[in-house]
Design an enzyme around this catalytic site. Structure first.
Site, PDB file in Angstrom:
ATOM      1  N   ASP A 160       0.852  -1.192   0.000  1.00 49.53           N
ATOM      2  CA  ASP A 160       0.000   0.000   0.000  1.00 49.53           C
ATOM      3  C   ASP A 160       0.889   1.243   0.000  1.00 49.53           C
ATOM      4  O   ASP A 160       1.058   1.916   1.007  1.00 49.53           O
ATOM      5  CB  ASP A 160      -0.918  -0.036   1.222  1.00 49.53           C
ATOM      6  N   GLU A 211      -2.196   2.076  -8.798  1.00 47.59           N
ATOM      7  CA  GLU A 211      -2.866   2.942  -9.754  1.00 47.59           C
ATOM      8  C   GLU A 211      -4.356   2.632  -9.758  1.00 47.59           C
ATOM      9  O   GLU A 211      -4.779   1.507  -9.479  1.00 47.59           O
ATOM     10  CB  GLU A 211      -2.279   2.724 -11.152  1.00 47.59           C
TER      11      GLU A 211
END
Length: 369
Positions: free
Chosen positions: A339, A348
């Site tokens: 993360d 993305e």
């Protein structure tokens, strides 16, 4: 973006009951209309369609709020002398799907979308060419790897779906034969092959299309590598997106009577993985331990008027603005997930990541209605 609107509208058409039961139909229509309104503005003439605003390199080199961008924003278009059949065809598909979605609630808007769909399909078919030859900058980011034959079939089938005009069906069949379609290994913004095959089977019942769809779904369900916790791992770039796209095709195949139990079980399992069965949610703002640092400029910005620049990108904390509902790229093949805003492969987000996923969720919800 056009592929996203087609797949998003598809869910509202195929799974209307789920959207209505959940109270989400008005939001779906608003989302689709946001896209098709933009496409209407981008289509000022029959054989002119603006396919890109901005420069990929310059945009990627800048971090901040989109409303504060000050660099040049060049626009690029396709025309009869510089055609782009993938782009015109896919946008025709989006308009045709939207015309079906809005047929009952907004007949005037439905008719407007259908007229744009017809014009753009004619543009795609009459003036054939690869869109990245016309909009060169797009080739570095959304290159047309598979060419435009799949979009010609796909868009003709969506227009047949919207109009019942057999001319579009015959055009789709002819383009399918001339395109020499083989087996596909993905359903994506670039490759509509299996989607076209599924629509052809839906409206003709012909065995060759059923066989093609079955081959695809059996490959996805039985042969594609799985992560230890069960995600069908088609690609390391946006694996959740590819799994959701494929699962949408397969749940629709199940709806049409192809290996129904098998494909429904697969669709359910993939959705549940994304929503939390893997131990965490991959949908921002939802479920257990969702992503907090998506690679997304405006959500990484502090509250206005504080400046937003590369310092926001490098901030190790969660994004100050929660991008609720966005599906991130996803884990590695071992289910490991980082993360980290800087890990754009895993974090993305994009409209095409969410579109088929949203329709897939509606499809799984329909199984429980």
């Amino acid at each position: 973006m056009a592929g996203s609107m087609t797949n998003l509208a598809w869910g509202g058409i195929a799974y209307k009951e789920a959207y209505e039961a959940s109270g989400e139909m008005k939001y779906l229509k608003a989302a689709v209309k946001w896209g098709t309104d933009y496409f209407i503005k981008a289509h000022p003439e029959t054989y002119v369609f603006y396919g890109q605003c901005g420069n990929g390199g310059a945009d990627h080199a800048w971090w901040g709020r989109p409303e504060e961008m000050t660099m040049g924003r060049p626009s690029a278009k396709i025309t009869s002398s510089s055609p782009g059949s993938e782009l015109a065809g896919e946008t025709a598909s989006a308009f045709a799907a939207a015309s079906i979605l809005f047929a009952d609630s907004d007949p005037a808007y439905s008719a407007e979308c259908l007229e744009h769909a017809k014009q753009l399909y004619e543009f795609a078919d009459k003036y054939r060419g690869r869109y990245t030859d016309a909009i060169n900058d797009a080739g570095g980011f959304y290159n047309s790897w598979g060419g435009y034959n799949d979009e010609l079939v796909w868009s003709a089938m969506w227009l047949y779906h919207a109009t019942d005009d057999t001319g579009y069906l015959e055009a789709a069949k002819a383009a399918y034969i001339s395109g020499d379609f083989g087996d596909s290994t993905e359903f994506s913004w670039d490759d509509k092959t299996v989607g076209a095959q599924l629509l052809l089977f839906q409206f003709t019942g012909e065995s060759k299309y059923k066989t093609a769809v079955t081959t695809f779904c059996n490959y996805i369900v039985d042969d594609v590598p799985r992560t230890p916790k069960g995600l069908a791992y088609v690609s390391q770039w946006g694996p959740l997106r590819y799994a959701a796209n494929a699962a949408l095709i397969c749940i629709r195949a199940g709806d049409l009577g192809i290996n129904t139990d098998k494909y429904y079980a697969f669709a359910r399992q993939q959705v549940n993985y994304m929503l939390g069965d893997a131990g965490r949610s991959y949908v921002i703002g939802f479920g257990n331990n969702p992503p907090q640092r998506p690679h997304h400029r405006s959500s990484s910005c502090p509250d206005f008027p504080a400046p937003c620049d590369w310092d926001a990108f490098n901030n190790g904390g969660p994004n100050p603005q929660v991008l609720t509902g966005a599906l991130v790229g996803g884990p590695k093949q071992d289910d490991g997930y980082n993360d980290d805003r800087g890990d754009y492969v895993s974090n993305e987000v994009a409209t095409d990541y969410n579109a088929a996923f949203t329709s897939l969720v509606a499809g799984v919800r329909t199984l429980d209605c």
